[in-house]
Design a protein around this motif. Structure first.
Motif, PDB file in Angstrom:
ATOM      1  N   GLN A 228       0.851  -1.188   0.000  1.00 17.00           N
ATOM      2  CA  GLN A 228       0.000   0.000   0.000  1.00 17.00           C
ATOM      3  C   GLN A 228       0.883   1.233   0.000  1.00 17.00           C
ATOM      4  O   GLN A 228       2.055   1.175   0.381  1.00 17.00           O
ATOM      5  CB  GLN A 228      -0.976   0.020   1.171  1.00 17.00           C
ATOM      6  CG  GLN A 228      -0.346   0.127   2.540  1.00 17.00           C
ATOM      7  CD  GLN A 228      -1.371   0.051   3.662  1.00 17.00           C
ATOM      8  OE1 GLN A 228      -2.511  -0.354   3.461  1.00 17.00           O
ATOM      9  NE2 GLN A 228      -0.965   0.439   4.861  1.00 17.00           N
ATOM     10  N   LEU A 236      -3.413   4.009  -1.652  1.00 18.06           N
ATOM     11  CA  LEU A 236      -3.500   3.129  -2.802  1.00 18.06           C
ATOM     12  C   LEU A 236      -3.120   1.708  -2.397  1.00 18.06           C
ATOM     13  O   LEU A 236      -2.182   1.504  -1.627  1.00 18.06           O
ATOM     14  CB  LEU A 236      -2.563   3.602  -3.914  1.00 18.06           C
ATOM     15  CG  LEU A 236      -2.711   5.055  -4.392  1.00 18.06           C
ATOM     16  CD1 LEU A 236      -1.688   5.360  -5.481  1.00 18.06           C
ATOM     17  CD2 LEU A 236      -4.123   5.303  -4.913  1.00 18.06           C
ATOM     18  N   GLY A 238      -2.052  -2.178  -3.847  1.00 22.19           N
ATOM     19  CA  GLY A 238      -1.480  -2.727  -5.057  1.00 22.19           C
ATOM     20  C   GLY A 238      -0.686  -3.994  -4.832  1.00 22.19           C
ATOM     21  O   GLY A 238      -0.587  -4.508  -3.714  1.00 22.19           O
ATOM     22  N   PHE A 259      -1.099  -0.637  -9.075  1.00 21.62           N
ATOM     23  CA  PHE A 259      -2.111  -0.199  -8.117  1.00 21.62           C
ATOM     24  C   PHE A 259      -3.501  -0.535  -8.630  1.00 21.62           C
ATOM     25  O   PHE A 259      -3.806  -0.353  -9.821  1.00 21.62           O
ATOM     26  CB  PHE A 259      -1.996   1.308  -7.865  1.00 21.62           C
ATOM     27  CG  PHE A 259      -0.759   1.688  -7.098  1.00 21.62           C
ATOM     28  CD1 PHE A 259      -0.561   1.235  -5.802  1.00 21.62           C
ATOM     29  CD2 PHE A 259       0.219   2.490  -7.673  1.00 21.62           C
ATOM     30  CE1 PHE A 259       0.577   1.575  -5.091  1.00 21.62           C
ATOM     31  CE2 PHE A 259       1.355   2.836  -6.973  1.00 21.62           C
ATOM     32  CZ  PHE A 259       1.539   2.373  -5.676  1.00 21.62           C
TER      33      PHE A 259
END
Length: 310
Positions: A228, A236, A238, A259
């Protein structure tokens, strides 16, 4: 917090409570020492001071030593500041400094420059030329120069059972949960997004290629990880690949992150990736289409991971 780039830049009439060490990673064991340092300084109306070093002494004293560190010097300073320290002195460690005898170090640095009232130190700390002095020697110096020595016992350290070496080992093995548990926070990789080969876009998984800020930062074992990243106030989520991209005959290690539900350009952005979980090893697939199918599975795993977070 005040930061100084040399012992000789620090000057104050205020008495200090001091601890010293490399503090790589500022892990749970370090945090325990720092917490005690801050409390002790408050109790005696002194200021708290951490003396740390850069480069790492092993980089200077051991030939061909390529030790990788858990934190860059900037990350180390940020962690120490968050713990409420008054002063951090980052002294350049070099051959000349390493030749100071234990008594020279105590008198010239701790007494004359830091105006020390008390030092808090681990039971196994060694210092001075060739690291010949120990906690007992420090207590003798304390009596001679008029400062208190508080020893952190083996039992206290063992209740935390943490070391930077253990964390490095866990990261080399890809055991991110163990590393994060020892650190007390998610391990991070920080760097700037650079132009890659664009393969991710052709697979419908565009990635940001990260160039790390420091070449001495430890990179975990190759593989796929859940990460993150806080960017412009938005968290975000990912998945990140560390490796050489063997399916397309890659040879150079890269760090690439995709992401979820994010389409904006990240070129030249500075990202700090928090690594939360390792999904799998990096695999060489027989075809790009097989790689794409696996990325879809990785994405499902990543989505499920965040859905299950409290």
């Amino acid at each position: 917090m005040n930061t100084y780039t040399s012992i000789y830049r620090y000057h104050s009439a205020q008495k200090t409570v001091v601890t010293l060490g490399t503090f790589d990673g500022v892990h749970k064991g370090h945090q325990k020492i720092i917490e005690r340092l801050v409390q002790s300084a408050e109790q005696c109306s002194c200021e708290s001071l951490v003396l740390t070093f850069f480069p790492h002494p092993r980089m200077v004293l051991q030939d061909q030593n390529e030790i990788k560190l858990l934190s860059t010097i900037d990350e180390r300073i940020q962690k120490l500041e968050a713990l409420g320290i008054d002063h951090v002195v980052v002294h350049p460690f070099d051959q000349e400094f390493s030749r100071l005898t234990a008594e020279e170090f105590v008198e010239k640095v701790l007494v004359q420059h830091f105006n020390i009232q008390k030092i808090i130190i681990g039971h196994d700390h060694r210092f001075g030329r060739n690291r010949t002095a120990n906690i007992d020697d420090l207590k003798v110096f304390g009596e001679k120069f008029g400062f208190e020595v508080e020893e952190i016992s083996a039992q206290e350290i063992n209740t935390v059972s943490v070391s930077s070496t253990k964390i490095r080992t866990a990261l080399h093995e890809g055991n991110i949960e163990t590393a994060n548990a020892y650190l007390g926070y998610p391990y991070t990789l920080n760097g700037i997004v650079i132009t890659g080969k664009g393969l991710g876009k052709t697979l419908r998984f565009p990635t940001a290629n990260l160039k790390l800020d420091a070449d001495y930062k430890l990179i975990p074992q190759n593989g796929v990880y859940i990460v993150q990243c806080l960017l412009d106030g938005q968290m975000l989520h990912g998945m990140m690949n560390i490796g050489i991209n063997p399916t397309v005959d890659g040879t150079q290690q890269s760090i690439e992150v995709h992401f979820l539900d994010f389409n904006a350009s990240l070129y030249h952005k500075n990202l700090t990736l928090q690594i939360l979980h390792r999904i799998r090893d990096e695999i060489k697939f027989d075809s790009v289409s097989e790689l794409q199918k696996q990325l879809e599975l990785d994405q499902q795993t990543t989505l499920a991971f965040f859905e299950n977070q409290p």
